[in-house]
Scaffold this motif. Structure first.
Motif, mmCIF file in Angstrom:
data_model
loop_
_atom_site.group_PDB
_atom_site.id
_atom_site.type_symbol
_atom_site.label_atom_id
_atom_site.label_comp_id
_atom_site.label_asym_id
_atom_site.label_seq_id
_atom_site.Cartn_x
_atom_site.Cartn_y
_atom_site.Cartn_z
ATOM 1 N N SER A 120 30.686 53.320 30.392
ATOM 2 C CA SER A 120 29.959 52.074 30.152
ATOM 3 C C SER A 120 29.885 51.224 31.418
ATOM 4 O O SER A 120 28.879 50.570 31.679
ATOM 5 N N LEU A 121 30.944 51.244 32.217
ATOM 6 C CA LEU A 121 30.931 50.518 33.489
ATOM 7 C C LEU A 121 29.900 51.110 34.434
ATOM 8 O O LEU A 121 29.126 50.386 35.064
ATOM 9 N N SER A 122 29.859 52.429 34.499
ATOM 10 C CA SER A 122 28.888 53.111 35.351
ATOM 11 C C SER A 122 27.458 52.780 34.938
ATOM 12 O O SER A 122 26.613 52.459 35.780
ATOM 13 N N ASP B 75 25.027 39.631 36.177
ATOM 14 C CA ASP B 75 25.395 40.103 34.852
ATOM 15 C C ASP B 75 26.879 39.863 34.630
ATOM 16 O O ASP B 75 27.596 39.481 35.545
ATOM 17 N N PHE B 76 27.315 40.066 33.380
ATOM 18 C CA PHE B 76 28.743 40.045 33.108
ATOM 19 C C PHE B 76 29.081 41.161 32.135
ATOM 20 O O PHE B 76 28.242 41.612 31.365
ATOM 21 N N LEU B 77 30.304 41.634 32.220
ATOM 22 C CA LEU B 77 30.813 42.674 31.336
ATOM 23 C C LEU B 77 32.127 42.206 30.750
ATOM 24 O O LEU B 77 32.927 41.581 31.443
ATOM 25 N N LEU B 78 32.350 42.524 29.475
ATOM 26 C CA LEU B 78 33.625 42.219 28.854
ATOM 27 C C LEU B 78 34.612 43.330 29.172
ATOM 28 O O LEU B 78 34.279 44.511 29.083
ATOM 29 N N LEU C 30 33.399 40.428 35.617
ATOM 30 C CA LEU C 30 34.201 41.075 34.574
ATOM 31 C C LEU C 30 34.951 39.979 33.822
ATOM 32 O O LEU C 30 35.834 39.328 34.378
ATOM 33 N N LYS C 31 34.574 39.771 32.560
ATOM 34 C CA LYS C 31 35.160 38.685 31.766
ATOM 35 C C LYS C 31 36.208 39.223 30.807
ATOM 36 O O LYS C 31 36.028 40.269 30.200
ATOM 37 N N ASP D 234 37.122 37.538 36.403
ATOM 38 C CA ASP D 234 37.030 36.131 36.022
ATOM 39 C C ASP D 234 38.331 35.356 36.181
ATOM 40 O O ASP D 234 38.391 34.171 35.885
ATOM 41 N N THR D 235 39.370 36.003 36.678
ATOM 42 C CA THR D 235 40.616 35.277 36.926
ATOM 43 C C THR D 235 40.517 34.399 38.166
ATOM 44 O O THR D 235 41.360 33.533 38.379
ATOM 45 N N ILE D 236 39.485 34.609 38.956
ATOM 46 C CA ILE D 236 39.230 33.749 40.123
ATOM 47 C C ILE D 236 38.757 32.390 39.608
ATOM 48 O O ILE D 236 37.970 32.318 38.663
ATOM 49 N N ASP D 237 39.215 31.320 40.230
ATOM 50 C CA ASP D 237 38.789 30.002 39.772
ATOM 51 C C ASP D 237 37.285 29.817 40.006
ATOM 52 O O ASP D 237 36.679 30.462 40.855
#
Length: 112
Positions: free
Chosen positions: A69-71, A58-61, A43-44, A15-18
């Protein structure tokens, strides 16, 4: 080009991408017939930071994320996308059959 070459099952984007670049990337992936079935997961770093970009699956924290958990999240999003695609294909096929049978019945009714 790299996505077409490697044929990934899922794409992870930070999420660092604008927001504009993320929207452009998502649009480009989802508009190409060879890549539109690849789910994109964001990825947030913060739950409160809201990002509304069409085409994200989807999004993941990032906080507390583990390899396991990522898998699991990636496998779930891939299965979900495959299910969506399968249902869409079945819907289109059955819609076509229904349309053809309605046309046939109208043609037969005109002939009577």
């Amino acid at each position: 080009m790299k996505i077409l070459k490697f044929k990934p099952g899922c794409i992870l984007v930070d999420d660092t991408i604008d927001k504009k670049s993320l929207a452009d990337f998502s649009s480009k992936i989802n508009s190409n017939h060879r890549t539109k079935d690849i789910p994109i997961t964001l990825l947030k770093s913060c739950y409160k930071k809201e990002i509304n970009v069409p085409g994200l699956s989807d999004f993941l924290l990032k906080d507390g994320i583990t390899g396991e958990s990522l898998s699991k999240a990636i496998i779930n999003v891939i299965k979900s996308r495959k299910t969506q695609r399968y249902l869409y294909i079945k819907y289109k096929k059955n819609k076509r059959k229904l349309t053809n049978s309605i046309r046939l019945s109208k043609t037969q009714a005109k002939g009577i």
